[in-house]
Motif scaffolding. Structure first.
Motif, short mmCIF file in Angstrom:
data_model
loop_
_atom_site.label_atom_id
_atom_site.label_comp_id
_atom_site.label_asym_id
_atom_site.label_seq_id
_atom_site.Cartn_x
_atom_site.Cartn_y
_atom_site.Cartn_z
N LEU A 108 81.96 13.75 45.98
CA LEU A 108 82.57 14.93 46.54
C LEU A 108 82.97 14.68 48.00
O LEU A 108 82.23 14.03 48.73
N PRO A 109 84.13 15.17 48.44
CA PRO A 109 84.52 14.98 49.84
C PRO A 109 83.45 15.49 50.80
O PRO A 109 82.83 16.53 50.56
N VAL A 151 76.31 17.98 49.70
CA VAL A 151 75.84 19.34 49.96
C VAL A 151 74.32 19.32 49.99
O VAL A 151 73.69 18.77 49.06
N CYS A 152 73.74 19.89 51.04
CA CYS A 152 72.30 20.18 51.07
C CYS A 152 72.15 21.64 50.64
O CYS A 152 72.48 22.55 51.42
N PRO A 153 71.66 21.91 49.44
CA PRO A 153 71.68 23.29 48.93
C PRO A 153 70.85 24.28 49.73
O PRO A 153 71.20 25.46 49.80
N THR A 154 69.75 23.83 50.33
CA THR A 154 68.90 24.73 51.11
C THR A 154 68.43 24.02 52.37
O THR A 154 68.58 22.80 52.50
N ASP A 155 67.81 24.76 53.26
CA ASP A 155 67.30 24.15 54.50
C ASP A 155 66.21 23.13 54.22
O ASP A 155 65.99 22.22 55.03
N ASP A 167 77.77 21.97 60.17
CA ASP A 167 78.10 20.78 59.39
C ASP A 167 78.59 21.20 58.01
O ASP A 167 78.06 22.13 57.39
N ALA A 168 79.60 20.49 57.49
CA ALA A 168 80.19 20.84 56.20
C ALA A 168 79.19 20.74 55.05
O ALA A 168 79.38 21.37 54.00
N LEU A 169 78.12 19.98 55.23
CA LEU A 169 77.13 19.82 54.17
C LEU A 169 76.25 21.06 54.00
O LEU A 169 75.60 21.22 52.96
N GLY A 215 66.06 12.62 56.83
CA GLY A 215 66.92 12.41 55.68
C GLY A 215 67.59 13.68 55.18
O GLY A 215 67.37 14.78 55.68
N LEU A 216 68.42 13.49 54.14
CA LEU A 216 69.15 14.57 53.49
C LEU A 216 69.01 14.42 51.98
O LEU A 216 68.93 13.30 51.46
N ARG A 217 69.02 15.53 51.27
CA ARG A 217 69.14 15.49 49.80
C ARG A 217 70.55 15.95 49.45
O ARG A 217 70.84 17.13 49.41
N ILE A 218 71.43 14.98 49.22
CA ILE A 218 72.82 15.29 48.92
C ILE A 218 73.29 14.68 47.60
O ILE A 218 74.42 14.94 47.16
N ASP A 219 72.45 13.89 46.96
CA ASP A 219 72.77 13.30 45.65
C ASP A 219 72.04 14.10 44.58
O ASP A 219 70.81 14.25 44.65
N HIS A 220 72.78 14.61 43.61
CA HIS A 220 72.20 15.54 42.65
C HIS A 220 72.61 15.19 41.23
O HIS A 220 73.64 14.56 40.99
#
Length: 261
Positions: A108-109, A151-155, A167-169, A215-220
Protein backbone atom coordinates in the motif's frame (compact mmCIF):
# COMPACT_ATOMS: atom_id res chain seq x y z
CA UNK A 1 -2.01 -27.27 8.45
CA UNK A 2 -1.18 -24.37 6.15
CA UNK A 3 1.44 -21.67 6.75
CA UNK A 4 1.81 -18.39 4.94
CA UNK A 5 3.78 -15.21 5.59
CA UNK A 6 4.22 -11.66 4.37
CA UNK A 7 7.56 -9.85 4.24
CA UNK A 8 8.64 -6.49 2.90
CA UNK A 9 12.21 -7.41 1.97
CA UNK A 10 13.37 -3.94 0.85
CA UNK A 11 15.25 -5.26 -2.23
CA UNK A 12 15.23 -8.94 -3.16
CA UNK A 13 18.75 -8.68 -4.57
CA UNK A 14 20.10 -7.58 -1.21
CA UNK A 15 17.93 -9.97 0.81
CA UNK A 16 17.88 -13.06 -1.41
CA UNK A 17 19.89 -15.17 1.02
CA UNK A 18 17.72 -14.06 3.94
CA UNK A 19 14.64 -15.21 2.05
CA UNK A 20 16.22 -18.53 1.10
CA UNK A 21 17.17 -19.13 4.73
CA UNK A 22 13.64 -18.32 5.85
CA UNK A 23 12.11 -20.68 3.28
CA UNK A 24 14.41 -23.53 4.28
CA UNK A 25 13.80 -23.00 7.98
CA UNK A 26 10.08 -22.23 8.04
CA UNK A 27 8.86 -23.89 4.82
CA UNK A 28 5.79 -21.70 4.31
CA UNK A 29 3.27 -22.80 1.73
CA UNK A 30 3.01 -19.22 0.49
CA UNK A 31 5.35 -16.25 1.05
CA UNK A 32 4.23 -12.79 -0.07
CA UNK A 33 7.08 -10.33 -0.70
CA UNK A 34 6.88 -6.57 -1.08
CA UNK A 35 9.30 -3.88 -2.19
CA UNK A 36 11.35 -6.30 -4.26
CA UNK A 37 12.76 -3.27 -6.13
CA UNK A 38 13.50 -5.02 -9.41
CA UNK A 39 11.91 -5.55 -12.78
CA UNK A 40 9.97 -8.74 -13.29
CA UNK A 41 12.49 -10.25 -15.70
CA UNK A 42 15.44 -9.98 -13.30
CA UNK A 43 13.73 -11.51 -10.26
CA UNK A 44 15.74 -14.62 -9.22
CA UNK A 45 13.10 -17.10 -10.33
CA UNK A 46 15.59 -19.94 -10.90
CA UNK A 47 17.11 -19.53 -7.43
CA UNK A 48 13.74 -19.95 -5.75
CA UNK A 49 12.70 -22.74 -8.10
CA UNK A 50 15.78 -24.66 -6.97
CA UNK A 51 14.52 -24.18 -3.40
CA UNK A 52 11.16 -25.67 -4.37
CA UNK A 53 9.14 -22.49 -4.94
CA UNK A 54 7.46 -21.01 -7.99
CA UNK A 55 7.59 -17.21 -8.28
CA UNK A 56 4.73 -14.96 -9.37
CA UNK A 57 6.24 -11.51 -9.88
CA UNK A 58 4.99 -8.01 -10.66
CA UNK A 59 8.15 -5.92 -10.70
CA UNK A 60 9.21 -2.34 -11.31
CA UNK A 61 12.67 -0.86 -11.75
CA UNK A 62 14.21 0.37 -8.46
CA UNK A 63 10.90 0.88 -6.63
CA UNK A 64 7.92 -1.02 -5.27
CA UNK A 65 7.35 -4.50 -6.70
CA UNK A 66 5.54 -7.52 -5.29
CA UNK A 67 6.01 -11.27 -5.61
CA UNK A 68 4.45 -14.45 -4.29
CA UNK A 69 6.48 -17.61 -3.72
CA UNK A 70 4.57 -20.88 -3.42
CA UNK A 71 5.38 -24.58 -3.45
CA UNK A 72 1.88 -25.59 -4.59
CA UNK A 73 -0.08 -25.48 -7.85
CA UNK A 74 -1.65 -22.07 -8.32
CA UNK A 75 -3.56 -19.80 -10.66
CA UNK A 76 -2.74 -16.13 -11.15
CA UNK A 77 -5.95 -14.13 -10.71
CA UNK A 78 -4.73 -10.50 -10.79
CA UNK A 79 -1.48 -8.65 -11.48
CA UNK A 80 -2.87 -5.27 -10.37
CA UNK A 81 -5.48 -4.21 -7.85
CA UNK A 82 -8.86 -4.03 -9.60
CA UNK A 83 -10.23 -0.51 -9.58
CA UNK A 84 -7.03 1.29 -8.55
CA UNK A 85 -6.39 3.66 -11.41
CA UNK A 86 -4.24 6.31 -9.69
CA UNK A 87 -0.97 5.07 -11.12
CA UNK A 88 -1.25 1.63 -12.73
CA UNK A 89 2.48 1.69 -13.50
CA UNK A 90 3.20 1.20 -9.81
CA UNK A 91 3.75 -2.51 -9.06
CA UNK A 92 1.78 -2.85 -5.83
CA UNK A 93 -0.51 -5.88 -6.09
CA UNK A 94 -0.48 -9.49 -7.21
CA UNK A 95 -3.01 -12.21 -6.48
CA UNK A 96 -3.16 -15.99 -6.85
CA UNK A 97 -5.53 -18.83 -6.04
CA UNK A 98 -3.77 -21.65 -4.19
CA UNK A 99 -5.03 -24.56 -2.09
CA UNK A 100 -8.59 -23.26 -2.18
CA UNK A 101 -7.72 -19.72 -1.06
CA UNK A 102 -7.11 -16.44 -2.86
CA UNK A 103 -3.96 -14.69 -1.66
CA UNK A 104 -3.83 -10.97 -2.40
CA UNK A 105 -0.35 -9.55 -1.82
CA UNK A 106 -0.32 -5.76 -1.46
CA UNK A 107 2.15 -2.94 -0.96
CA UNK A 108 0.00 0.00 0.00
CA UNK A 109 1.29 3.52 -0.73
CA UNK A 110 2.96 5.15 2.24
CA UNK A 111 1.16 8.45 1.72
CA UNK A 112 3.81 10.71 3.24
CA UNK A 113 5.39 11.73 -0.06
CA UNK A 114 3.90 13.50 -3.04
CA UNK A 115 1.87 15.98 -1.03
CA UNK A 116 -1.91 15.73 -1.01
CA UNK A 117 -1.89 13.73 -4.25
CA UNK A 118 0.33 11.09 -2.63
CA UNK A 119 -2.03 10.75 0.31
CA UNK A 120 -5.07 10.67 -1.97
CA UNK A 121 -3.41 7.79 -3.82
CA UNK A 122 -3.11 5.88 -0.54
CA UNK A 123 -6.81 6.36 0.26
CA UNK A 124 -7.80 5.46 -3.31
CA UNK A 125 -5.86 2.20 -3.02
CA UNK A 126 -7.63 1.38 0.26
CA UNK A 127 -11.01 2.17 -1.31
CA UNK A 128 -10.28 -0.15 -4.23
CA UNK A 129 -9.06 -2.84 -1.84
CA UNK A 130 -12.27 -2.65 0.19
CA UNK A 131 -14.41 -2.90 -2.95
CA UNK A 132 -12.39 -5.88 -4.17
CA UNK A 133 -12.72 -7.58 -0.78
CA UNK A 134 -16.46 -6.93 -0.76
CA UNK A 135 -16.77 -8.48 -4.20
CA UNK A 136 -14.96 -11.62 -3.10
CA UNK A 137 -17.10 -11.86 0.03
CA UNK A 138 -20.29 -11.59 -2.03
CA UNK A 139 -18.95 -14.31 -4.34
CA UNK A 140 -18.32 -16.61 -1.37
CA UNK A 141 -14.58 -16.71 -1.99
CA UNK A 142 -12.23 -17.55 0.88
CA UNK A 143 -9.25 -15.22 0.85
CA UNK A 144 -6.34 -13.56 2.60
CA UNK A 145 -5.22 -9.98 1.98
CA UNK A 146 -1.69 -9.69 3.30
CA UNK A 147 1.23 -7.35 2.93
CA UNK A 148 2.61 -3.96 3.89
CA UNK A 149 -0.47 -1.83 4.60
CA UNK A 150 1.50 1.19 5.80
CA UNK A 151 -1.15 1.73 8.49
CA UNK A 152 -0.82 1.50 12.27
CA UNK A 153 -4.46 0.72 13.18
CA UNK A 154 -4.24 1.91 16.80
CA UNK A 155 -1.85 3.79 19.07
CA UNK A 156 -0.70 0.45 20.49
CA UNK A 157 0.62 -0.44 17.04
CA UNK A 158 3.58 1.93 17.20
CA UNK A 159 6.14 2.81 19.82
CA UNK A 160 5.51 6.03 21.75
CA UNK A 161 7.10 8.90 19.86
CA UNK A 162 7.87 6.86 16.74
CA UNK A 163 5.39 8.82 14.58
CA UNK A 164 3.99 12.31 14.57
CA UNK A 165 0.19 12.66 14.85
CA UNK A 166 -0.09 13.85 11.24
CA UNK A 167 1.90 10.96 9.77
CA UNK A 168 -0.01 9.24 6.96
CA UNK A 169 0.30 5.90 8.76
CA UNK A 170 -1.84 7.10 11.67
CA UNK A 171 -4.11 9.80 10.25
CA UNK A 172 -7.79 9.29 11.07
CA UNK A 173 -8.66 8.70 7.40
CA UNK A 174 -6.03 5.94 7.10
CA UNK A 175 -7.28 4.20 10.21
CA UNK A 176 -10.91 4.56 9.13
CA UNK A 177 -10.07 2.94 5.78
CA UNK A 178 -8.40 0.04 7.61
CA UNK A 179 -11.41 -0.33 9.93
CA UNK A 180 -13.68 -0.48 6.91
CA UNK A 181 -11.95 -3.70 5.89
CA UNK A 182 -12.61 -5.13 9.35
CA UNK A 183 -16.24 -3.97 9.29
CA UNK A 184 -16.70 -5.88 6.04
CA UNK A 185 -16.06 -8.98 8.14
CA UNK A 186 -12.31 -9.47 7.76
CA UNK A 187 -10.15 -10.54 10.70
CA UNK A 188 -6.78 -9.04 11.65
CA UNK A 189 -4.95 -12.34 12.22
CA UNK A 190 -2.49 -11.07 14.81
CA UNK A 191 -5.02 -9.10 16.87
CA UNK A 192 -7.50 -11.98 16.83
CA UNK A 193 -4.99 -14.02 18.84
CA UNK A 194 -3.17 -11.18 20.62
CA UNK A 195 -5.74 -8.44 21.27
CA UNK A 196 -3.35 -6.38 23.39
CA UNK A 197 0.38 -5.85 23.46
CA UNK A 198 3.00 -4.30 21.23
CA UNK A 199 3.94 -6.47 18.25
CA UNK A 200 6.05 -4.63 15.70
CA UNK A 201 6.91 -5.62 12.11
CA UNK A 202 9.06 -2.61 11.15
CA UNK A 203 11.97 -0.74 12.71
CA UNK A 204 13.50 2.17 10.80
CA UNK A 205 17.20 2.09 9.94
CA UNK A 206 17.55 5.59 11.42
CA UNK A 207 17.92 6.81 15.02
CA UNK A 208 18.75 3.34 16.43
CA UNK A 209 15.08 2.37 16.14
CA UNK A 210 15.84 -1.37 16.42
CA UNK A 211 18.12 -0.95 19.41
CA UNK A 212 15.50 1.22 21.15
CA UNK A 213 12.62 -1.04 20.05
CA UNK A 214 10.95 1.95 18.43
CA UNK A 215 8.88 -0.06 15.99
CA UNK A 216 5.63 -0.06 14.03
CA UNK A 217 3.04 -2.72 13.22
CA UNK A 218 2.25 -1.98 9.59
CA UNK A 219 2.37 -5.46 8.00
CA UNK A 220 -0.94 -7.27 8.33
CA UNK A 221 -2.82 -10.38 7.27
CA UNK A 222 -6.59 -9.94 6.98
CA UNK A 223 -8.65 -13.12 6.70
CA UNK A 224 -12.12 -13.68 5.29
CA UNK A 225 -14.61 -15.27 7.74
CA UNK A 226 -14.21 -18.98 6.99
CA UNK A 227 -10.43 -18.59 6.86
CA UNK A 228 -10.45 -16.85 10.25
CA UNK A 229 -12.23 -19.86 11.75
CA UNK A 230 -9.12 -21.93 10.90
CA UNK A 231 -6.62 -19.49 12.48
CA UNK A 232 -4.03 -21.13 14.75
CA UNK A 233 -1.06 -18.75 15.09
CA UNK A 234 0.06 -15.30 13.95
CA UNK A 235 3.32 -13.67 15.00
CA UNK A 236 6.11 -11.51 13.56
CA UNK A 237 9.50 -13.22 13.14
CA UNK A 238 11.18 -10.54 15.22
CA UNK A 239 14.64 -12.15 15.19
CA UNK A 240 15.05 -11.43 11.48
CA UNK A 241 15.58 -7.74 12.25
CA UNK A 242 18.67 -8.49 14.32
CA UNK A 243 20.50 -10.33 11.54
CA UNK A 244 23.31 -8.79 9.46
CA UNK A 245 22.07 -6.46 6.70
CA UNK A 246 18.39 -7.06 7.44
CA UNK A 247 15.32 -5.58 5.87
CA UNK A 248 13.70 -2.92 8.02
CA UNK A 249 10.63 -5.20 8.10
CA UNK A 250 10.30 -8.74 9.45
CA UNK A 251 8.02 -11.55 8.26
CA UNK A 252 4.55 -11.89 9.74
CA UNK A 253 3.74 -15.61 9.73
CA UNK A 254 0.26 -17.15 10.05
CA UNK A 255 -0.79 -20.79 10.35
CA UNK A 256 -4.22 -22.26 9.65
CA UNK A 257 -5.79 -25.55 10.48
CA UNK A 258 -6.70 -27.72 7.52
CA UNK A 259 -10.03 -26.91 5.92
CA UNK A 260 -12.90 -29.06 7.23
CA UNK A 261 -13.80 -32.06 5.11
Amino acid sequence: MMKFATWNVNSIRQRQDHVLDYLAREQPDVLALQEIKCQTEVFPVDVFRAAGYDSIVVGQKSYNGVAILTRHPHEVTHTALPGWETDPAQARYVEIRCRGLVFGNLYLPNGNSGGSAGYDSKLAFMEALALHARGMLLAGQDFVLLGDYNVCPTDEDYAPGALSPDDALVRPQSRAAFRRLLWLGLTDALRALHPVGRFYTFWDYQAAAWQRDSGLRIDHALLSPRVAERLLTALPARDERGKPQPSDHVPLAVTLADAPG
